[in-house]
Design an enzyme around this catalytic site. Structure first.
Site, PDB file in Angstrom:
ATOM      1  N   THR A 104       1.345  -1.353  -0.058  1.00  0.00           N
ATOM      2  CA  THR A 104       0.137   0.336   0.411  1.00  0.00           C
ATOM      3  C   THR A 104       0.452   1.539  -0.191  1.00  0.00           C
ATOM      4  O   THR A 104       1.943   1.515   0.558  1.00  0.00           O
ATOM      5  CB  THR A 104      -1.025   0.527   1.442  1.00  0.00           C
ATOM      6  N   LYS A 179      -7.158   1.060  -3.043  1.00  0.00           N
ATOM      7  CA  LYS A 179      -7.066   0.643  -1.597  1.00  0.00           C
ATOM      8  C   LYS A 179      -7.036   2.208  -0.644  1.00  0.00           C
ATOM      9  O   LYS A 179      -6.899   2.345   0.431  1.00  0.00           O
ATOM     10  CB  LYS A 179      -5.342   0.403  -1.351  1.00  0.00           C
ATOM     11  N   LYS A 247       1.012   5.189   8.458  1.00  0.00           N
ATOM     12  CA  LYS A 247       0.787   5.736   7.140  1.00  0.00           C
ATOM     13  C   LYS A 247       0.435   5.507   6.012  1.00  0.00           C
ATOM     14  O   LYS A 247       0.486   6.334   4.577  1.00  0.00           O
ATOM     15  CB  LYS A 247       1.905   4.355   6.439  1.00  0.00           C
TER      16      LYS A 247
END
Length: 297
Positions: A104, A179, A247
């Site tokens: 990701t 995502k 993150k």
């Protein structure tokens, strides 16, 4: 191009053998592919080597031997280091090699990789996943894919040994954007799951019975079914690290800001997870958000 990556006819490289990557790589090995692996910590590749995988000492060494390389690492800076530079994948793979980043990461970085790889006549996909450690172990991950559609079709046999819900989303960067939508949905939902369990406990209810009722109704979600039981048990082991979720939320927030989109739910979740990380829990699983509501601190 569809048959290029059939088992027994391909040499696959896998970089990143963490909580999810190790299981994903094992599925590829079990499917009959020759598998070359690399990880910064060699110990994490020991079991795979014992089962027949081939350890490589450097990214560049792995790149030269494989016709498809999958990366599943932690942060965008790790992705950038692996793909670019004199020892990176783009510089050291042969023309026609497939490069699939399942980390990701940033949609803008996915586009940079795609454009650089195109100049080297490489086939690139950004294909982040959802499903956590359980989905990786079970081979039931959701895989969101961006890039050229014919490249997606060629890599599909590999995706099918790692996941079940595999959707081609569109041009390069589309997998990462999808995502981000996934992580935005999870961020606010996780707050709701924690508050629901906390409410049940404060009301003197049996939280497991409450879950039996609400997880099958309109409130149902993957987090409620899979992570709420871990919260109740005080199990905060990582299926997905808090530091990685932070993150992801930062990437999503930056992308949303760039599009002029306000995401107050995402901002609240990020602030809460930052607080949890500041308390020393960045290596816990995302369900550890429950610590902020409970006496399990």
């Amino acid at each position: 191009m569809e048959d290029v990556l059939a088992p027994k006819a391909s040499v696959i490289g896998f970089i990143g053998l963490g909580v999810m990557g190790g299981s994903m790589a094992k599925h590829i090995l079990d499917a009959g592919y020759e598998l070359h692996i690399y990880n910064r910590t060699r110990e994490k590749g020991k079991d795979l080597v014992e089962q027949g995988a081939i350890w490589e000492e450097k990214v560049a060494d792995l790149a030269r031997k494989c016709n498809c390389v999958i990366t599943m690492v932690g942060f965008p800076r790790d992705v950038e280091e692996i793909y670019f530079g004199s020892q990176g994948l783009i510089e050291n793979t042969k023309h026609g090699t497939f490069l699939v980043d399942m980390t990701t990461s940033s949609p803008s970085l996915a586009l940079r990789i795609y454009e650089a790889a195109e100049r080297k006549k490489l086939h690139v996909l950004d294909a982040p996943v959802s499903g956590g450690d359980k989905g990786a172990r079970d081979g039931s991950l959701s895989i969101m894919v961006g890039g050229k559609e014919d490249t997606f079709k060629a890599v599909l046999p590999l995706f099918q040994v790692m996941g079940k819900n595999i959707v081609y989303q569109g041009r390069a960067g589309s997998g990462q954007h999808t995502k981000m939508a996934n992580q935005i949905a999870i961020a606010s939902n996780m707050i709701g799951v924690c508050e629901a369990i906390s409410y049940a406990l404060k009301a003197g209810l049996d939280p497991e019975k409450v879950l039996a009722s609400i997880s099958q109704g309109a409130a149902g979600s993957w987090s409620l079914s899979n992570l709420a039981p871990r919260m109740i048990a005080g199990n905060f082991d990582p299926g997905f690290y808090i530091k990685h979720f932070i993150k992801d939320m930062k990437i999503a927030l930056e992308a949303a800001d760039g599009m002029g989109l306000d995401t107050p739910g995402l901002e609240m979740a990020l602030s809460m997870y930052k607080k949890l990380a500041s308390l020393g829990h960045e290596n816990d699983g995302t369900q550890a958000l429950f610590r902020l509501y409970s006496d399990k601190e």
